[in-house]
Design a protein around this motif. Structure first.
Motif, PDB file in Angstrom:
ATOM      1  N   GLU A 100       0.831  -1.210   0.000  1.00  0.00           N
ATOM      2  CA  GLU A 100       0.000   0.000   0.000  1.00  0.00           C
ATOM      3  C   GLU A 100       0.864   1.258   0.000  1.00  0.00           C
ATOM      4  O   GLU A 100       0.568   2.232  -0.701  1.00  0.00           O
ATOM      5  CB  GLU A 100      -0.925   0.000   1.214  1.00  0.00           C
ATOM      6  CG  GLU A 100      -2.036  -1.023   1.129  1.00  0.00           C
ATOM      7  CD  GLU A 100      -2.749  -1.246   2.455  1.00  0.00           C
ATOM      8  OE1 GLU A 100      -2.565  -0.429   3.401  1.00  0.00           O
ATOM      9  OE2 GLU A 100      -3.482  -2.242   2.548  1.00  0.00           O
ATOM     10  N   THR A 101       1.928   1.232   0.777  1.00  0.00           N
ATOM     11  CA  THR A 101       2.830   2.386   0.847  1.00  0.00           C
ATOM     12  C   THR A 101       3.511   2.623  -0.495  1.00  0.00           C
ATOM     13  O   THR A 101       3.584   3.766  -0.977  1.00  0.00           O
ATOM     14  CB  THR A 101       3.877   2.176   1.960  1.00  0.00           C
ATOM     15  OG1 THR A 101       3.194   1.936   3.194  1.00  0.00           O
ATOM     16  CG2 THR A 101       4.790   3.376   2.102  1.00  0.00           C
ATOM     17  N   LEU A 102       4.002   1.563  -1.121  1.00  0.00           N
ATOM     18  CA  LEU A 102       4.625   1.707  -2.436  1.00  0.00           C
ATOM     19  C   LEU A 102       3.619   2.208  -3.466  1.00  0.00           C
ATOM     20  O   LEU A 102       3.936   3.094  -4.263  1.00  0.00           O
ATOM     21  CB  LEU A 102       5.216   0.367  -2.895  1.00  0.00           C
ATOM     22  CG  LEU A 102       6.501  -0.058  -2.198  1.00  0.00           C
ATOM     23  CD1 LEU A 102       6.847  -1.494  -2.560  1.00  0.00           C
ATOM     24  CD2 LEU A 102       7.640   0.874  -2.553  1.00  0.00           C
ATOM     25  N   ASN A 103       2.410   1.661  -3.456  1.00  0.00           N
ATOM     26  CA  ASN A 103       1.392   2.104  -4.407  1.00  0.00           C
ATOM     27  C   ASN A 103       1.056   3.581  -4.226  1.00  0.00           C
ATOM     28  O   ASN A 103       0.894   4.303  -5.210  1.00  0.00           O
ATOM     29  CB  ASN A 103       0.131   1.254  -4.303  1.00  0.00           C
ATOM     30  CG  ASN A 103       0.297  -0.089  -4.983  1.00  0.00           C
ATOM     31  OD1 ASN A 103       1.010  -0.211  -5.973  1.00  0.00           O
ATOM     32  ND2 ASN A 103      -0.365  -1.098  -4.450  1.00  0.00           N
ATOM     33  N   ARG A 104       0.968   4.039  -2.984  1.00  0.00           N
ATOM     34  CA  ARG A 104       0.706   5.460  -2.746  1.00  0.00           C
ATOM     35  C   ARG A 104       1.834   6.322  -3.318  1.00  0.00           C
ATOM     36  O   ARG A 104       1.597   7.350  -3.943  1.00  0.00           O
ATOM     37  CB  ARG A 104       0.546   5.741  -1.256  1.00  0.00           C
ATOM     38  CG  ARG A 104      -0.790   5.319  -0.716  1.00  0.00           C
ATOM     39  CD  ARG A 104      -0.962   5.773   0.745  1.00  0.00           C
ATOM     40  NE  ARG A 104      -1.896   4.862   1.387  1.00  0.00           N
ATOM     41  CZ  ARG A 104      -1.590   3.973   2.330  1.00  0.00           C
ATOM     42  NH1 ARG A 104      -0.354   3.907   2.801  1.00  0.00           N
ATOM     43  NH2 ARG A 104      -2.502   3.189   2.821  1.00  0.00           N
ATOM     44  N   THR A 105       3.059   5.884  -3.100  1.00  0.00           N
ATOM     45  CA  THR A 105       4.213   6.620  -3.604  1.00  0.00           C
ATOM     46  C   THR A 105       4.203   6.640  -5.130  1.00  0.00           C
ATOM     47  O   THR A 105       4.385   7.687  -5.746  1.00  0.00           O
ATOM     48  CB  THR A 105       5.524   5.964  -3.107  1.00  0.00           C
ATOM     49  OG1 THR A 105       5.517   5.980  -1.684  1.00  0.00           O
ATOM     50  CG2 THR A 105       6.742   6.702  -3.611  1.00  0.00           C
ATOM     51  N   TRP A 106       3.986   5.500  -5.741  1.00  0.00           N
ATOM     52  CA  TRP A 106       3.983   5.416  -7.203  1.00  0.00           C
ATOM     53  C   TRP A 106       2.815   6.181  -7.803  1.00  0.00           C
ATOM     54  O   TRP A 106       2.954   6.805  -8.852  1.00  0.00           O
ATOM     55  CB  TRP A 106       3.963   3.970  -7.657  1.00  0.00           C
ATOM     56  CG  TRP A 106       5.232   3.230  -7.284  1.00  0.00           C
ATOM     57  CD1 TRP A 106       6.477   3.773  -7.122  1.00  0.00           C
ATOM     58  CD2 TRP A 106       5.366   1.846  -7.024  1.00  0.00           C
ATOM     59  NE1 TRP A 106       7.372   2.789  -6.778  1.00  0.00           N
ATOM     60  CE2 TRP A 106       6.726   1.595  -6.714  1.00  0.00           C
ATOM     61  CE3 TRP A 106       4.475   0.778  -7.027  1.00  0.00           C
ATOM     62  CZ2 TRP A 106       7.205   0.319  -6.420  1.00  0.00           C
ATOM     63  CZ3 TRP A 106       4.948  -0.486  -6.733  1.00  0.00           C
ATOM     64  CH2 TRP A 106       6.303  -0.705  -6.429  1.00  0.00           C
ATOM     65  N   ASN A 107       1.651   6.141  -7.155  1.00  0.00           N
ATOM     66  CA  ASN A 107       0.494   6.882  -7.668  1.00  0.00           C
ATOM     67  C   ASN A 107       0.736   8.388  -7.613  1.00  0.00           C
ATOM     68  O   ASN A 107       0.352   9.110  -8.527  1.00  0.00           O
ATOM     69  CB  ASN A 107      -0.780   6.513  -6.908  1.00  0.00           C
ATOM     70  CG  ASN A 107      -1.257   5.105  -7.258  1.00  0.00           C
ATOM     71  OD1 ASN A 107      -0.930   4.573  -8.312  1.00  0.00           O
ATOM     72  ND2 ASN A 107      -2.011   4.508  -6.356  1.00  0.00           N
ATOM     73  N   ARG A 108       1.360   8.870  -6.551  1.00  0.00           N
ATOM     74  CA  ARG A 108       1.710  10.291  -6.467  1.00  0.00           C
ATOM     75  C   ARG A 108       2.684  10.673  -7.569  1.00  0.00           C
ATOM     76  O   ARG A 108       2.565  11.723  -8.192  1.00  0.00           O
ATOM     77  CB  ARG A 108       2.327  10.619  -5.106  1.00  0.00           C
ATOM     78  CG  ARG A 108       1.311  10.847  -4.046  1.00  0.00           C
ATOM     79  CD  ARG A 108       1.954  11.465  -2.814  1.00  0.00           C
ATOM     80  NE  ARG A 108       1.141  11.087  -1.683  1.00  0.00           N
ATOM     81  CZ  ARG A 108       1.584  10.574  -0.561  1.00  0.00           C
ATOM     82  NH1 ARG A 108       2.872  10.422  -0.374  1.00  0.00           N
ATOM     83  NH2 ARG A 108       0.764  10.248   0.407  1.00  0.00           N
ATOM     84  N   ASP A 109       3.664   9.806  -7.791  1.00  0.00           N
ATOM     85  CA  ASP A 109       4.651  10.059  -8.829  1.00  0.00           C
ATOM     86  C   ASP A 109       3.979  10.114 -10.203  1.00  0.00           C
ATOM     87  O   ASP A 109       4.267  11.008 -11.008  1.00  0.00           O
ATOM     88  CB  ASP A 109       5.730   8.968  -8.808  1.00  0.00           C
ATOM     89  CG  ASP A 109       6.891   9.274  -9.728  1.00  0.00           C
ATOM     90  OD1 ASP A 109       7.355  10.435  -9.737  1.00  0.00           O
ATOM     91  OD2 ASP A 109       7.337   8.349 -10.430  1.00  0.00           O
ATOM     92  N   MET A 110       3.043   9.215 -10.470  1.00  0.00           N
ATOM     93  CA  MET A 110       2.328   9.213 -11.751  1.00  0.00           C
ATOM     94  C   MET A 110       1.456  10.463 -11.884  1.00  0.00           C
ATOM     95  O   MET A 110       1.375  11.037 -12.958  1.00  0.00           O
ATOM     96  CB  MET A 110       1.474   7.932 -11.879  1.00  0.00           C
ATOM     97  CG  MET A 110       2.314   6.718 -12.133  1.00  0.00           C
ATOM     98  SD  MET A 110       1.435   5.121 -12.147  1.00  0.00           S
ATOM     99  CE  MET A 110      -0.171   5.477 -12.728  1.00  0.00           C
TER     100      MET A 110
END
Length: 118
Positions: A100-110
């Protein structure tokens, strides 16, 4: 795709315990199941799997027993213990948090990248 050794090592316990939660299995079948679940992307070897199985057995998370195969040879089967099932649930919670933490980070980056494109 080549998967970094660190990721393979970090995920091995969770994968083995998850596969054994489906039912008792032997080494080659576990390797085959990992390949199948990863859509042929993860190709484990005996040299990678058996140290994990031995460690999990020493920790009391799995048990092993010998059983005759349909072709007559004996195979060493592995089974999840109650302690292993409890450990699996603990690890799944930890992995869920990391995912979940990685997905949040990647979604912000996208999102930042798409906003920068406008």
């Amino acid at each position: 795709m080549d998967i970094a050794k660190d990721l393979v090592a970090a995920s091995a316990t969770l994968l083995v315990l998850s596969i054994l939660k489906e039912g008792d299995s032997y080494g080659y079948a576990i390797i085959k199941r990992v390949r199948e679940l990863s859509e042929e992307e993860m190709n484990w070897t005996d040299g990678m799997l058996y140290p994990v199985l031995h460690r999990l057995e020493n920790q009391g998370f799995i048990n092993s027993y010998w059983q005759k195969s349909p072709v007559g040879r004996k195979r060493k089967y592995y089974a999840l213990t109650r302690e292993g099932d409890k450990n699996l649930e603990d690890i799944k919670s930890q992995w869920s948090l990391v995912n979940e933490t990685l997905n949040r980070t990647w979604n912000r980056d996208m999102l930042r990248q798409s906003e920068g494109e406008r």
